[in-house]
Design a protein around this motif. Structure first.
Motif, PDB file in Angstrom:
ATOM      1  N   ILE A  89       0.850  -1.203   0.000  1.00 25.69           N
ATOM      2  CA  ILE A  89       0.000   0.000   0.000  1.00 25.69           C
ATOM      3  C   ILE A  89       0.889   1.258   0.000  1.00 25.69           C
ATOM      4  CG2 ILE A  89      -1.704   1.326   1.326  1.00 25.69           C
ATOM      5  CD1 ILE A  89      -2.859  -1.386   2.226  1.00 25.69           C
TER       6      ILE A  89
ATOM      7  N   VAL B 246      -4.675   3.206  -4.195  1.00 26.28           N
ATOM      8  CA  VAL B 246      -5.020   1.782  -4.227  1.00 26.28           C
ATOM      9  C   VAL B 246      -6.539   1.643  -4.301  1.00 26.28           C
ATOM     10  CG1 VAL B 246      -4.902  -0.414  -2.988  1.00 26.28           C
ATOM     11  CG2 VAL B 246      -2.955   1.164  -2.896  1.00 26.28           C
TER      12      VAL B 246
ATOM     13  N   VAL C 297      -9.577  -0.438  -3.692  1.00 27.50           N
ATOM     14  CA  VAL C 297      -9.952  -1.605  -2.881  1.00 27.50           C
ATOM     15  C   VAL C 297     -11.290  -2.122  -3.391  1.00 27.50           C
ATOM     16  CG1 VAL C 297     -10.358  -2.469  -0.558  1.00 27.50           C
ATOM     17  CG2 VAL C 297      -8.718  -0.602  -0.932  1.00 27.50           C
TER      18      VAL C 297
ATOM     19  N   ARG D 189     -11.653  -1.842   3.345  1.00 25.02           N
ATOM     20  CA  ARG D 189     -10.955  -0.548   3.324  1.00 25.02           C
ATOM     21  C   ARG D 189     -10.938   0.042   4.740  1.00 25.02           C
ATOM     22  NH1 ARG D 189     -13.189   4.703   2.480  1.00 25.02           N
ATOM     23  NH2 ARG D 189     -11.673   6.219   1.670  1.00 25.02           N
TER      24      ARG D 189
ATOM     25  N   LYS E  38      -5.973   7.760   0.184  1.00 26.73           N
ATOM     26  CA  LYS E  38      -5.145   6.785  -0.491  1.00 26.73           C
ATOM     27  C   LYS E  38      -5.960   5.599  -1.043  1.00 26.73           C
ATOM     28  CE  LYS E  38      -0.813   4.760  -0.362  1.00 26.73           C
ATOM     29  NZ  LYS E  38       0.515   5.165  -0.003  1.00 26.73           N
ATOM     30  N   LEU E  39      -6.877   5.131  -0.261  1.00 25.43           N
ATOM     31  CA  LEU E  39      -7.643   3.956  -0.653  1.00 25.43           C
ATOM     32  C   LEU E  39      -8.974   4.372  -1.263  1.00 25.43           C
ATOM     33  CD1 LEU E  39      -7.100   1.699   2.506  1.00 25.43           C
ATOM     34  CD2 LEU E  39      -5.676   1.876   0.462  1.00 25.43           C
TER      35      LEU E  39
ATOM     36  N   SER F 255     -12.560   3.165  -3.143  1.00 28.69           N
ATOM     37  CA  SER F 255     -13.414   1.982  -3.127  1.00 28.69           C
ATOM     38  C   SER F 255     -14.029   1.656  -4.476  1.00 28.69           C
ATOM     39  CB  SER F 255     -14.565   2.195  -2.151  1.00 28.69           C
ATOM     40  OG  SER F 255     -14.108   1.944  -0.873  1.00 28.69           O
TER      41      SER F 255
END
Ligand SMILES: Cc1ncc(C[n+]2csc(CCOP(=O)(O)OP(=O)(O)O)c2C)c(N)n1
Ligand code: SF4
Ligand SMILES: [Mg+2]
Lengths: 350, 624
Positions: B547, B553, B555, B565, B578-579, B581
């Protein structure tokens, strides 16, 4: 309140067949209130196990949550114990008994633990006829949460708080009979003479043995207006008779007049002798037991003693045809079929 | 009828959907179809989409065929085989332009349903059956077989493969073989005589299957438990987990009977509810037998109090959760990955549980067996999470394999001899410095090793305590054990795209196949993505590093709330940017096209990030 156990012991404290003294069956210091009925029951359990010469490590004691369920800490210190979650001891014992059929399972519960939150599990452990002794320390209240009425409190019974209970009480012995229990007894925490032989008989029974033990909560529910008080019990108890427990190796000496005494040979060869005083009860007949129990309840009396015994009881392992060797002793060789079988399975899936 | 749009043309690459009525025996005919393609060497991915009902409601069976080996849902349907008038209108709408609609034309089709961009092909299935069979049940059953025969002609399926399969299927009931082959022939003949066979979409023999098998995840999981040495099973029936125990029992009856006595080397208790089921598992494990329960979301909720006990008292506990669409009864026969958070943190107080995320039947088998080693070694609940899609659908899988030289890891359990040699035994003493303590089974030693298991606070010697320091010490040790656990649970699977990539996808369980396919689509469009499949919680360092190494990223998961997440953010203390969905929670398995579309929308430069990205996933009529 805790009390200090005297350190001094009588020098010739009896040893049993295994060379254990009674002290070997004791547990840690009780933290229950002085005079709590539960402590007396613990005392009877200790004596029964000592006198039966059960190796302490061959007993597993399990409980739910409550003052009653704390008791296993106060007896059988050399046995494994499991204080589980509120009302769910029956499922934990069921799993344990499935895993190892060679131990003696002693379940301790309270009336709240059994008749309210744990009612479902109780019903089903009875129905499965699990090979265990199930002792309910029945004080008609929730001791540990400070005295609320429980589901076994009789209608109109008044606890220390002062309000009469509004609902009919559940009779756990009657319920167990209805659900098919194969050993049903009731006793009183203060009556060791009656309770100890009953515990012994229950421990030699193959199948589910329940003893509903009235056990006054001296702190919250022992006032005379409570039907679970010492006083009420003294005035209203009626015993089905007396029970003698004769271990399998002992010779039967005393003779009783014919007709009033039944002898039952238990699974391990021990004998229970039942001296009936109640003329109406046939303790080997479920319908009779239910009827006599009900008659007493309607009169406001408490029937104690051995109420019902099924001499042909088949416990869960018998019914399920599980291996005689405890499942927890099976080795990887017994358990794992190996890669060869997988090859066949794979082939069938192509 | 000819379509005005050019008909779809493809070899070994299409999606067909069967629209049936449940309770009419269509499942075995549809499976026959899928299996025939599989035997022709073609990767297939059949999926059952069924109602929570026993008889009379619409049910679908979707088969993806992909020579390239994509086994997830692609999205979109090329051919519909329809024998259910109830769902016909909807089924026709779903077909890709240029696709095919094959239907029972015994009754004329409602003209309003006809699409000009779809080839409409009528088979008089009911008429043929009524002419051929008198018995109403036969009419119903053979109708399904007849359409399989017709499809064989239309798609150029090797007829000999079909007849061989029928012979296999009815081994032991030989009387049924000829009538079934006859029904296949009826359909085959009708199609040959009335249509140009094959149609634009067809199959041909391939070699893309190798030694793979077709198996559902639940069967593999039940077998995993059997091989892992489970001897006490406690459960309460709930879709989609029931067939785990069914499979265990089926094989246990074959291989776990004591030859001398005929008695069972296993016990299966159908409990009164899930509270009881997990209680039994805990009791059995405490007593040294390997034990498991299988359940789904509602059951997991009921087990929560006991899971806290098992965590705190450190009792090995194995739980298989075959997830379905929640909350509450939700859509009980549809799939989701929505128990992640409730499983990870099941129970009150500070609790965390080990989760395993298999994504194939082979992994169900391997991780199913491994669960018992992990539970014994780590003395804590192991929750293996699959879902309805993996559990109840046949999946093409690597063959199951067991290393006969492997030995069970029963963890730190003291024998009577070991107890004799010890000076002092404390159940919760961290002797080895890995925060995992030694335990004893009841009945081991006459004098030593007994202790009192409890859910209340206790010190290292298992003695009740209400001292804050002692309580804290124990809770710290449990956190230290959490670090040890990371060394034991399966690490992630990382697939680098081989090009410079500052973005990546992260997925787990049944999102794997579609995610990988979506990554390939995007690579063709110039979007390079690395990929990581998470296989367990707690996440280990590799997950964290991966990550860290990416700017963004995606998810991918099958729930509304982005549960994995959330778990990643909580465990790694990541900020929300950052993440990103990618979600699907309409109850059908996430599709590759859906993932692609959502990722494109989330890419920087594309400012039209939808407020509710999940709406894209489940938008009406667009399952793409
Ligand atoms: C799930 C849950 N709910 C409530 C409690 C609180 N609680 C502890 S003991 C108890 C009642 C115990 O009553 P009983 O079983 O009769 O035992 P006694 O204390 O009277 O011996 C309750 C309600 C709990 N521990 N767990
Ligand atoms: S509160 Fe009642 S039940 Fe609890 S220990 Fe005291 S006397 Fe016994
Ligand atoms: Mg009580």
């Amino acid at each position: 309140m805790s009390y200090q156990k005297p350190k001094f012991r009588h020098p010739d404290l009896a040893v049993n067949e295994l060379g254990f003294t009674k002290a070997d069956y004791e547990g840690s210091l009780s933290t229950l209130c002085a005079g709590c009925g539960h402590d007396s029951i613990s005392g009877s359990i200790i004596r029964a196990c000592h006198e039966l010469s059960i190796p302490p490590h061959k007993i597993a004691k399990l409980s739910g949550i409550g003052c009653s369920s704390k008791s296993p800490a106060y007896f059988l210190g050399k046995s494994h114990g499991f204080n589980s979650v509120h009302g769910r001891m029956p499922s934990v014992v069921t799993g344990a008994a499935m895993a190892n059929r060679d131990l003696l399972y002693l379940g301790i519960s309270g009336d709240g633990d059994t008749a309210s939150i744990g009612m479902g599990q109780f019903a089903h452990v009875v129905r499965r006829n699990l090979n265990m002794v199930y002792i309910v320390m029945n004080n008609g209240c929730y001791g540990l949460t400070k005295g609320q009425d429980s589901a076994t409190a009789d209608e109109g019974s008044v606890s220390k708080k002062g309000d009469p209970n509004l609902f009919a009480g559940i009779d756990l012995a009657g319920l167990a009979l209805q659900l098919g229990a194969t050993f049903v007894a009731r006793s009183f925490s203060g009556d060791k003479e009656q309770l100890i032989p009953l515990i012994k008989a229950a421990m030699t029974h193959r199948g589910f043995a329940i003893i509903d033990v009235i056990s006054p909560c001296v702190t919250f529910n022992n006032n005379p207006e409570s039907t679970k008080s010492y006083e009420f019990f003294r005035d209203h108890a009626e015993a089905t008779g007396t029970v003698d427990f004769v271990p399998m190796r002992e010779e039967i000496k005393t003779r009783y007049p014919a007709g009033s005494t039944h002898e039952v040979t238990m699974h391990d060869g021990s004998v229970i002798r039942l001296h009936k005083t109640s003329q109406h009860l046939d303790p080997f007949n479920r319908v009779s037991a239910m009827r006599v129990l009900d008659e007493h309840r309607i009169k406001g009396d408490i029937l104690t003693g051995l109420i019902y015994l099924d001499k042909n009881s088949q416990e869960l392992h018998d019914v399920m045809q599980t291996s005689q060797r405890p499942l927890n002793e099976l080795s990887e060789d017994d358990l794992c079929p190996g890669n060869r079988l997988l090859k066949n399975i794979n082939a069938a899936l192509r | 009828m000819t379509a005005r749009v050019k008909s779809l043309q493809s070899v070994n690459d299409f999606v067909i959907k069967f629209a049936n009525v449940n309770g009419t025996g269509s499942a075995s005919a549809n499976k026959l179809f899928a299996k025939a393609l599989f035997r022709m060497g073609l990767p297939v991915c059949p999926k059952n989409i069924f109602p929570s009902n026993i008889q009379g409601l619409p049910t679908w069976y979707e088969v993806r065929v992909s020579e390239k080996g994509y086994l997830g849902r692609r999205g979109g349907v090329d051919i519909v085989l329809s024998v259910n008038p109830q769902s016909m209108a909807q089924d026709i709408k779903e077909i890709e332009p240029g696709g095919y609609f094959i239907y029972d034309n015994t009754k004329p089709l409602d003209l309003r349903l006809i699409r000009n961009d779809v080839t409409m092909m009528g088979l008089p299935l009911t008429r043929i059956c009524n002419e051929q069979y008198k018995d109403p049940r036969q009419r119903q059953l053979f109708k399904n077989v007849i359409y399989v025969g017709a499809l064989a002609a239309l798609l150029d399926i090797d007829f000999a493969v079909l007849t061989a399969l029928v012979a296999d299927q009815f081994k032991g009931k030989e009387k049924l073989i000829l009538p079934n082959i006859h029904a296949l022939e009826l359909g085959h003949k009708y199609a040959k005589e009335n249509f140009d066979c094959p149609i634009g979409i067809r199959v041909q023999k391939s070699d893309k299957v190798g030694d793979k098998i077709l198996i559902d995840g639940n069967t593999a999981l039940g077998l995993g438990a059997l091989y892992g040495g489970a001897s006490v099973v406690a459960w309460y029936p709930i879709t989609p987990s029931t067939s785990v125990v069914d499979a265990f029992e089926k094989y246990a009856k074959r291989v776990r009977i004591d030859p001398g006595t005929g008695r069972k080397n296993y016990a299966i208790v159908q409990a009164e509810d899930e509270l009881s089921a997990i209680g039994m598992v805990i009791g059995a494990s405490w007593n040294g037998a390997r034990s498991f329960t299988a359940t789904s979301g509602p059951g997991l909720s009921l087990m929560s109090e006991f899971l806290g006990l098992a965590y705190f008292a450190e009792i090995p506990t194995v739980l298989f959760d075959v997830q379905r669409a929640g909350p509450s009864t939700g859509m009980p026969t549809r799939t989701q990955q929505s128990d992640i958070l409730s499983a990870a943190y099941a129970s009150h107080g500070d609790t965390k549980h080990v989760l395993l995320f298999p994504s194939t039947p082979k992994e169900c088998f391997d991780m199913g067996a491994q669960s018992f080693d992990l539970a014994d070694r780590l003395q804590t609940p192991i929750l293996l999470l699959t879902d309805l899609d993996l559990g109840m659908n046949d999946n093409m899988s690597e063959p199951l394999e067991w290393d006969d030289s492997k030995e069970y890891d029963r963890g730190k359990v003291l024998s009577a001899d070991e107890l004799d040699k010890m000076e002092k035994f404390g159940r919760y003493l961290d002797v080895d410095g890995d925060a995992i303590c030694y335990r004893t089974y009841p009945g081991t030693h006459p004098e030593k090793g007994a202790f009192f298991t409890r859910g209340s606070s206790r010190n290292e010697m298992a003695v009740y305590t209400e001292k804050g320091e002692e309580y804290e010490e124990n809770m710290h040790r449990l956190m230290a054990k959490w670090e040890t656990i990371k060394e034991y649970v399966p690490g992630p699977e990382i697939i680098l795209c081989g090009k410079e990539a500052d973005a990546a996808v992260l997925y787990f369980g049944t999102s794997e196949e579609s995610s990988r396919e979506a990554v390939d689509y995007l690579a063709d469009e110039g979007v390079n993505l690395n990929a990581m499949r998470v296989r367990a919680f707690p996440f280990n360092k590799e997950v964290e590093n991966f990550i860290d190494e990416h700017e963004r990223v995606f998810v991918i998961e099958q729930n509304r709330d982005a549960q994995l997440r959330t778990l990643l953010m909580a465990e790694f203390e990541l900020g929300p940017d950052k993440l990103k969905s990618v979600l699907c929670f309409d109850g059908t398995p996430i599709s590759a096209r859906n993932i692609r579309k959502q990722i494109l929308q989330l890419l920087p430069g594309n400012n039209v990030t939808p407020l509710y990205p999940e709406k894209v996933a489940s938008g009406a009529g667009d399952k793409a």
